[in-house]
Scaffold this active site. Structure first.
Site, PDB file in Angstrom:
ATOM      1  N   GLY A  27       0.808  -1.396   0.440  1.00 25.19           N
ATOM      2  CA  GLY A  27      -0.413  -0.252   0.428  1.00 25.19           C
ATOM      3  C   GLY A  27       0.858   1.162  -0.183  1.00 25.19           C
ATOM      4  O   GLY A  27       1.868   1.137   0.525  1.00 25.19           O
ATOM      5  N   GLY A  29       0.978   5.391   1.026  1.00 24.56           N
ATOM      6  CA  GLY A  29      -0.220   6.614   1.695  1.00 24.56           C
ATOM      7  C   GLY A  29       0.593   7.798   0.897  1.00 24.56           C
ATOM      8  O   GLY A  29       1.435   7.733   0.362  1.00 24.56           O
ATOM      9  N   GLY A  30       1.057   9.148   1.645  1.00 27.36           N
ATOM     10  CA  GLY A  30       1.299  10.355   1.041  1.00 27.36           C
ATOM     11  C   GLY A  30       2.352  10.499   1.458  1.00 27.36           C
ATOM     12  O   GLY A  30       3.099  11.160   0.241  1.00 27.36           O
ATOM     13  N   SER A  32       3.971   7.807   2.482  1.00 29.38           N
ATOM     14  CA  SER A  32       5.522   6.019   2.757  1.00 29.38           C
ATOM     15  C   SER A  32       4.313   5.352   2.007  1.00 29.38           C
ATOM     16  O   SER A  32       3.307   5.584   1.245  1.00 29.38           O
ATOM     17  CB  SER A  32       4.872   6.239   4.468  1.00 29.38           C
ATOM     18  N   VAL A  34       3.881   0.854   2.206  1.00 36.61           N
ATOM     19  CA  VAL A  34       4.898  -0.352   3.231  1.00 36.61           C
ATOM     20  C   VAL A  34       4.641  -1.643   2.126  1.00 36.61           C
ATOM     21  O   VAL A  34       3.973  -1.810   1.416  1.00 36.61           O
ATOM     22  CB  VAL A  34       2.848   0.016   3.832  1.00 36.61           C
ATOM     23  N   LYS A  48       7.348  -0.219   6.637  1.00 40.49           N
ATOM     24  CA  LYS A  48       6.808   1.286   6.015  1.00 40.49           C
ATOM     25  C   LYS A  48       7.824   1.823   6.420  1.00 40.49           C
ATOM     26  O   LYS A  48       8.833   2.515   6.647  1.00 40.49           O
ATOM     27  CB  LYS A  48       5.851   1.787   7.599  1.00 40.49           C
ATOM     28  N   ASP A 143      -7.921   8.802  15.364  1.00 41.21           N
ATOM     29  CA  ASP A 143      -8.429   8.855  13.948  1.00 41.21           C
ATOM     30  C   ASP A 143      -9.132   7.130  13.657  1.00 41.21           C
ATOM     31  O   ASP A 143      -8.615   6.562  12.348  1.00 41.21           O
ATOM     32  CB  ASP A 143      -7.068   8.812  12.826  1.00 41.21           C
TER      33      ASP A 143
END
Length: 288
Positions: A27, A29-30, A32, A34, A48, A143
Site C-alpha cells: 500500500g 500513503g501520502g 510512505s 508499506v 513502512k 483516527d
C-alpha cells in the site's frame, strides 16, 4: 539502503536496516509505502518506509516514531503489533509491524447496502474492546475509521486496528507532535472537539467508533461530507445524524440508541468510554 525523494517503489530484495528484506508493495500513503517483507528469521512482516517531502521530514519522522512508541506498548489481539523502527539515510525512517492478510473495513463496505447485523455486532464488540485496552494504557487513537480497520482473511469478526500515527499517549509529552491549533483526524469521523484542537479524551474515540458503527449498520456515514467542504463540515457540527432506527428498524433498539448517543456533539453527552458504549449496545466487549 538509499531512498529518493520521489518515493519510488523499491525493488524486491532491498534490505532495510540490514535486517529486513523487502518484497512487493502492499500500500501507499501520502508520504510512505508499506511493503511485504521478511525479518532475519524469515518470518513475514510489513515494513513502512517513510519518505516525506524535505520540508515535512522532521514532523513526519517524529509521527512515525510516535506511532512506534505508542503501539509497542499496546498488547491486544485486535491491535496491530509493531516490532521495530528507526531512522534511515537522507532523513527517511522505517517501521516494522506484523503483516496482515485481509482487506480494510472500508473496502468491505464498498458496494454493500449495509453489513449483516451479526457481523456488525461481532466487529463492534472487538473494536470497542481494543479501544478500551488502548484507553486503559492512556492512549487515544484519534483516527478510528473504516480505513484503519483490517479484516483478517476478510472476516468482520477478526478486525485489527491500525495506524496510531496521530494517536496521543496522555502520559508522554513527546506524543504531542501537532500544534494545538492544527486539526488532525479524518473529516466525517472526527469528533467535533477535534476540529477545535481540544485535548483528546476517550470520548473522542467514542465518537469516531460511533461514526464507524453507524456506517456499518446504515450503509452510509452519519453525515454527507463531500470532500471536506467547509459548509458540510460546519453543518455536521450542529445537525444530528438521521436516527438509525428510522433507517433500519431491524437494528436492536439498544444498539441503535447506543450508537446515536456516541455521536452526541458535546463530549459530556456521550459515553465516558468504549466499555460504557459496548455495555449500552448489548455487546459485552471482550478480547478477540
Amino acid at each position: 539502503m538509499h531512498v529518493t525523494s520521489e518515493r519510488r517503489t523499491l525493488p524486491p530484495g532491498t534490505r532495510v536496516a540490514r535486517r529486513y528484506v523487502l518484497g512487493r508493495p502492499l500500500g501507499r500513503g501520502g508520504s510512505s509505502i508499506v511493503y511485504a517483507a521478511s525479518d532475519p528469521d524469515g518470518r513475514p512482516v510489513a515494513v513502512k518506509i517513510l519518505d516525506p517531502e524535505p520540508e515535512h521530514r522532521a514532523t513526519e519522522r517524529e509521527r512515525l516514531f510516535r506511532e512506534a512508541r505508542i503501539t509497542e506498548q499496546l498488547r491486544h489481539p485486535a491491535i496491530v503489533r509493531v516490532h521495530d523502527s528507526g531512522p534511515l539515510a537522507g532523513g527517511m525512517a522505517y517501521l516494522v509491524m506484523e503483516r496482515l492478510d485481509g482487506i480494510t473495513l472500508e473496502e468491505h463496505l464498498d458496494g454493500r447496502f449495509w453489513m449483516d447485523l451479526e457481523e456488525a455486532r461481532a466487529l463492534a464488540r472487538v473494536l470497542l474492546d481494543a479501544l478500551s485496552a488502548a484507553h486503559d494504557a492512556g492512549v487515544i487513537h484519534r483516527d478510528v475509521k473504516p480505513a484503519n480497520l483490517i479484516l483478517q482473511g476478510g472476516r468482520p469478526a477478526a478486525p485489527k486496528l491500525i495506524d496510531f500515527g496521530i494517536g496521543r499517549d496522555l502520559g508522554d509529552p513527546r506524543s504531542r507532535v501537532t500544534a494545538p491549533d492544527v486539526v488532525v483526524g479524518t473529516v466525517g469521523y472526527m469528533a467535533p472537539e477535534q476540529l477545535f484542537g481540544d485535548e483528546p479524551t476517550p470520548r473522542t474515540d467514542v465518537y469516531a467508533a460511533g461514526a464507524t458503527l453507524y456506517e456499518m449498520l446504515a450503509g452510509r456515514p452519519p453525515h454527507d461530507i463531500d470532500g471536506g467542504d467547509i459548509r458540510d463540515v460546519l453543518g455536521a457540527m450542529v445537525r444530528p445524524p438521521t436516527p438509525l432506527a428510522s433507517l433500519r428498524p431491524a437494528i436492536p433498539p439498544a444498539l441503535a440508541a447506543g450508537v446515536m448517543r456516541a455521536l452526541e456533539k458535546a463530549p459530556r453527552d456521550r459515553f465516558a468510554d468504549c466499555r460504557e458504549l459496548a455495555d449500552a449496545c448489548g455487546l459485552e466487549a471482550r478480547a478477540a
